[in-house]
Design a protein around this motif. Structure first.
Motif, short mmCIF file in Angstrom:
data_model
loop_
_atom_site.label_atom_id
_atom_site.label_comp_id
_atom_site.label_asym_id
_atom_site.label_seq_id
_atom_site.Cartn_x
_atom_site.Cartn_y
_atom_site.Cartn_z
N GLU A 1 0.83 -1.19 0.00
CA GLU A 1 0.00 0.00 0.00
C GLU A 1 0.88 1.25 0.00
OE1 GLU A 1 -2.44 -0.39 3.42
OE2 GLU A 1 -3.60 -2.08 2.61
N TYR A 2 0.45 2.26 -0.74
CA TYR A 2 1.19 3.51 -0.81
C TYR A 2 0.25 4.61 -1.29
CZ TYR A 2 1.41 2.44 -5.83
OH TYR A 2 1.10 2.16 -7.14
N THR A 3 0.64 5.85 -1.14
CA THR A 3 -0.14 6.97 -1.67
C THR A 3 0.62 7.58 -2.83
OG1 THR A 3 0.87 8.48 -0.07
CG2 THR A 3 -1.24 7.46 0.54
N CYS B 1 -1.82 5.88 -9.35
CA CYS B 1 -1.49 4.53 -8.91
C CYS B 1 -0.77 3.76 -10.02
CB CYS B 1 -2.76 3.78 -8.50
SG CYS B 1 -3.60 4.52 -7.07
N LYS C 1 -3.72 9.71 -3.94
CA LYS C 1 -4.66 8.60 -3.90
C LYS C 1 -4.08 7.46 -3.06
CE LYS C 1 -6.10 9.62 -8.67
NZ LYS C 1 -6.17 9.08 -10.05
N SER C 2 -4.96 6.68 -2.48
CA SER C 2 -4.53 5.45 -1.79
C SER C 2 -4.42 4.34 -2.82
CB SER C 2 -5.55 5.07 -0.70
OG SER C 2 -5.59 6.07 0.30
N CYS C 3 -3.23 3.78 -2.92
CA CYS C 3 -2.95 2.79 -3.95
C CYS C 3 -2.48 1.49 -3.31
CB CYS C 3 -1.87 3.29 -4.92
SG CYS C 3 -2.22 4.91 -5.67
N SER C 4 -2.64 0.40 -4.01
CA SER C 4 -2.13 -0.88 -3.55
C SER C 4 -2.00 -1.81 -4.75
CB SER C 4 -3.05 -1.52 -2.50
OG SER C 4 -4.30 -1.83 -3.07
#
Length: 443
Positions: free
Chosen positions: A34-36, A40, A435-438
């Motif tokens: 997970e990363y911001t 993404c 954005k919240s990315c994964s």
């Protein structure tokens, strides 16, 4: 770790990401990262898949370059990247066109550890990841006069657009830490930068001839300015003509006993305008916001807005210098006078201060439009006899204690009823959201 050339890669992420192992009742297992990010990513690569060894000793140049070429997105949580201590690992580049020479020496410069040019959509992000420049190797050579070229920086991106540098720790850079140059739409967020306070030229973040830059939530201890805003040097910067403009700096914490929390210049020959700084905290730092320029620089520093500074143990709160005499060479134009105007400071509390202000313009070329309001300065027990020192400046003040020098007693305008100006419009870079990315990696 060898310098990383990213001349043709258009999307890159160097990440230190949060790892959550997830078991599966099948033959394959997956790890979720997970990363911001501004955008993404859909691809990943681990340097271990390319022969990398994380023992702190093995030179992983080829493995790291291969991972970058594969659009690297993974390097393991809590990883530390160690910069090589071998001059042969750093290619020599030409001097920047807006500088005309290297800063440490007249020749070119060693390429930075992480370097890219003509890129778009660049993300360097992580969680607890560290880039260690192992700078003492370079500092010793610099002090010993043993370098033919300018020391490398940790991160330098040129002629690039849409850049994110976030949530990483940078320690012991050979020289500057983060240097976006000739670039636009830049977000530097949640970065920790640490270097010994006597290390040479270890500036924190240096936006240089850049447009639309946002620096926020950063913590910096350094041997030079925590944030240094630049745009080229003397006749080379004038000819290149690319200003730094539309810059936001907020929630910055700085420790730098021999330099400024924020410096504008001294290389500002392409111009600096529309700088907005707020919520600035500094401890044991030489000055709050410093303007550095000289005859021969030309161009301008204008429309600078600062509000909300909390300063603790300072040499100067306000410092402007018109006699910063370092020049690229002897060919600068002595008639190229800088324009310094529209400098606004408000809502400032400072304690244990040696001198409230040292404002030195240029004879025949005064610094004008200086405004200071709502500033409370508590002097140190052994403060300088002269609390304010002013020459060749013009401006107004309101609610400033101790009382400023007479040159800042200009007629107050109606706009000062609420204090010095701070813009209410929103810059384009402030509309950028992370954005919240994964993604999942098959193991």
């Amino acid at each position: 770790m060898k310098n990383i050339l990213l001349c043709i890669v258009t999307i890159i992420t160097l990440s230190f990401l949060t790892t959550n192992a997830q078991g599966r009742k099948v033959s394959q297992s997956y790890e979720t990262y997970e990363y911001t990010a501004i955008t993404c990513r859909s691809h990943s690569a681990s340097i271990t898949d390319f022969g990398g060894v994380g023992d702190g000793k093995t030179l992983n140049t080829k493995a790291f370059q291969s991972a970058v070429d594969h659009l690297s997105q993974y390097s393991s949580d809590d990883a530390t990247l160690l910069a090589a201590q071998d001059l042969e690992e750093y290619p020599v580049l030409k001097a920047l066109p807006s500088y005309g020479r290297g800063r440490d020496a007249a020749g070119g410069r060693f390429a930075s550890l992480v370097f890219g040019t003509n890129l778009s959509d660049v993300i360097i992000t992580g969680n607890n990841g560290t880039i260690d420049g192992q700078g003492s190797f370079w500092w010793q050579k610099f002090h010993g006069g043993k370098l033919k070229y300018t020391r490398p920086y940790l991160i330098e991106l040129m002629f690039s657009d849409t850049i994110q540098i976030s949530n990483i720790t940078l320690i012991d850079s050979p020289s500057w830490n983060i240097h976006p140059v000739y670039s636009s739409n830049i977000l530097v967020k949640g970065v920790t930068i640490i270097a010994p306070v006597k290390s040479p030229n270890t500036d924190g973040i240096n936006p240089d001839s850049c447009t639309n830059t946002r620096i926020e939530d950063c913590y910096i201890i350094s041997g030079d300015d925590c944030v240094a805003v630049k745009s080229g040097w003397d006749e080379y910067g004038i000819a290149f003509g690319m200003p730094t403009k539309h810059l936001i700096i907020r929630r910055l914490t700085c420790v730098s006993p021999y330099s400024a929390a924020i410096a504008l210049g001294s290389e500002m020959s392409g111009g600096i305008e529309d700088v907005r700084a707020e919520d600035i905290t500094a401890y044991q730092t030489e000055s709050g916001v410093r303007i550095k320029t000289a005859v021969g620089r030309g161009a301008f520093v204008r429309n600078v807005y600062v509000r909300g500074m909390s300063l603790h143990t300072m040499k100067w709160v306000f410092w402007m210098t018109g006699n910063y005499k370092a020049h690229a060479d002897s060919h600068y134009d002595p008639h190229a006078l800088p324009e310094i105007t529209g400098i606004n400071y408000r809502d400032i509390v400072a304690e244990n201060v040696s001198m409230a202000g040292r404002l030195e313009g240029i004879s025949g070329d005064p610094f004008t439009g200086i405004c200071i309001s709502n500033a409370t300065i508590s002097m140190a027990v052994k403060h300088k006899k002269a609390i304010w020192m002013c020459s060749d400046v013009e401006g107004v003040t309101s609610g400033v204690d101790p009382k400023p020098c007479d040159l800042l007693d200009g007629k107050q305008s109606e706009k000062m009823d609420g204090g010095c100006e701070f813009p209410s419009d929103v810059l384009e870079i402030d509309n950028v959201e992370l954005k919240s990315c994964s993604y999942q990696n098959v193991t």
